[in-house]
Design an enzyme around this catalytic site. Structure first.
Site, PDB file in Angstrom:
ATOM      1  CG  ASP A 215      24.530 -63.433 -52.325  1.00  0.00           C
ATOM      2  OD1 ASP A 215      23.661 -62.623 -52.662  1.00  0.00           O
ATOM      3  OD2 ASP A 215      24.369 -64.651 -52.386  1.00  0.00           O
TER       4      ASP A 215
ATOM      5  CG  ASP B  98      29.956 -66.505 -53.730  1.00  0.00           C
ATOM      6  OD1 ASP B  98      29.801 -65.358 -53.268  1.00  0.00           O
ATOM      7  OD2 ASP B  98      29.007 -67.221 -54.079  1.00  0.00           O
TER       8      ASP B  98
HETATM    9  N1  GLY Z   1      23.877 -67.502 -52.377  1.00  0.00           N
HETATM   10  C1  GLY Z   1      24.369 -67.030 -51.165  1.00  0.00           C
HETATM   11  C2  GLY Z   1      23.495 -67.261 -50.030  1.00  0.00           C
HETATM   12  O1  GLY Z   1      22.786 -68.262 -50.015  1.00  0.00           O
HETATM   13  O2  GLY Z   1      23.488 -66.482 -49.123  1.00  0.00           O
END
Ligand code: GLY
Length: 378
Positions: A160, A98
């Protein structure tokens, strides 16, 4: 935007969101909010994946009126957040896939807005750490670092991650070094092949063998179960593939973004905000996810500029954003710091159900900014 009525709602929505962000900044300052279950945002760790959304929100509002007296403190607070986030880059075991969410909205946004050399340097460092997570045999960017009895996370990729790829595309543009872009494209191709099902639905988590890179199995992740359709994951896919197309011009990413968008819109129907999982069984249809709606709306407005079916996506994106403003926004209410209500963080773990979430607020404002003719920060 072509009628005075539509301009009126848009200006009202933006001004309410900007005013509330300026007001919130006086209390939240340079901390890292995540959810606002009782009206006020909490404080989270700078290591958590959501840490970029508050500086990103500040930069969206600052970027709209950088000369204004009210906006000036927002830049300073965002810079302070960025300096704290730099500390996390010193520990490669605390950072994960991320890095894009965090650094596109902090250092890279600062560099783009003000030319900050520190912002650029930190963004490049983050891009190098993200590139280092590439799994050569499986051709994906490894997701988390934690260990789990449910899966071997050394071989895990998640949907994601598509939103993190613009950090790699940006790093190639900045450095002239194509390696970052190649890694991003290899990851996007793996995700398109292994995550998007024949019916257009999308899974959250895929586990690969960490030694051979072969696909082992799908996991439900934040969705209900393998085979279900986590609403926010669908939004990440449609938005993330649209961005991959914007950066690369590769038609296969546009096609994938359109498939995800068409699935999202078909499942959403006339609603504005989806259930947390489009395939949640009846007894679990008790939590909605406004963040999925905001992420999808901003992605649809991106697709609107890129797709031959742009008018359809523009209309769908605008309908959702307007619906969020009219039915889910906290408006001028002093009792709520969150901008939009009813997001869901993680239904299977019972975390953050039907609450304002910082990334819902960020993408809501990003979508409004796009409708007002500005670019987003991704
Ligand atoms: N883990 C990323 C989200 O909650 O979208």
């Amino acid at each position: 935007m072509n009628t005075s009525t539509s301009v009126k709602w848009l200006e009202e929505a933006w001004q309410q969101g900007a005013a509330k962000t300026i007001r919130n900044a006086k209390r939240i300052k340079d901390t890292f909010p995540h959810i606002a279950p009782q009206g006020a945002y909490d404080r989270n760790d700078p290591e958590w994946w959501t840490a970029g959304f508050w500086p990103g929100l500040l930069r969206l509002v600052y970027g709209d009126a950088p000369e204004s007296e009210a906006a000036a403190p927002l830049h300073r607070i965002a810079e302070s957040c960025e300096r704290q986030l730099e500390g996390c880059l010193r520990d490669p075991e605390s950072v994960d896939h991320d890095l894009g969410f965090i650094w596109l909205l902090s250092g890279v946004a600062n560099y783009r807005q003000t030319g900050s050399a520190d912002g650029r340097r930190r963004g490049m460092l983050a891009a190098n750490l993200l590139a280092a997570r590439f799994h050569v045999r499986g051709e994906f960017i490894r997701a988390w670092n934690f260990s789990s009895s449910a899966m071997d996370t050394r071989g895990v990729a998640i949907i994601d991650s598509m939103m993190n790829l613009p950090l790699l595309y940006w790093a190639s543009e900045q450095s002239g070094d194509p390696r970052f872009r190649w890694l991003a494209e290899a990851h996007a191709d793996t995700v398109a092949r292994e995550f998007i099902r024949a019916d257009g639905s999308i899974c959250h988590v895929v586990e690969f063998d960490p030694h051979t890179g072969q696909k082992l199995r799908e996991h439900g992740g934040q969705g209900h179960a393998p085979g279900s359709a986590w609403a926010r994951g669908t939004a990440w896919a449609l938005h993330g593939f649209a961005l991959s197309f914007r950066y690369t011009g590769e038609a296969r990413y546009l096609e994938t973004a359109e498939r995800a968008a068409d699935f999202f819109l078909a499942m959403l129907g006339e609603e504005i905000v989806p259930m947390w999982d489009f395939r949640a069984p009846a007894e679990h249809q008790v939590a909605w996810d406004s963040s999925a709606a905001a992420i999808a709306a901003s992605g649809l407005l991106e697709l609107a500029k890129l797709s031959p079916r742009g008018e359809t996506y523009a209309a769908a994106g605008e309908r959702i954003v307007r619906g969020l403003h009219e039915h889910y926004s906290s408006g001028d209410s002093a009792a709520e710091e969150g901008l939009i209500m009813q997001g869901t963080v993680h239904y299977p773990e019972g975390r953050g159900l039907n609450v304002p979430i910082i990334y819902g607020d960020y993408f809501y404002m990003e979508a409004l900014a796009k409708l007002r003719g500005h670019a987003g920060l991704f």
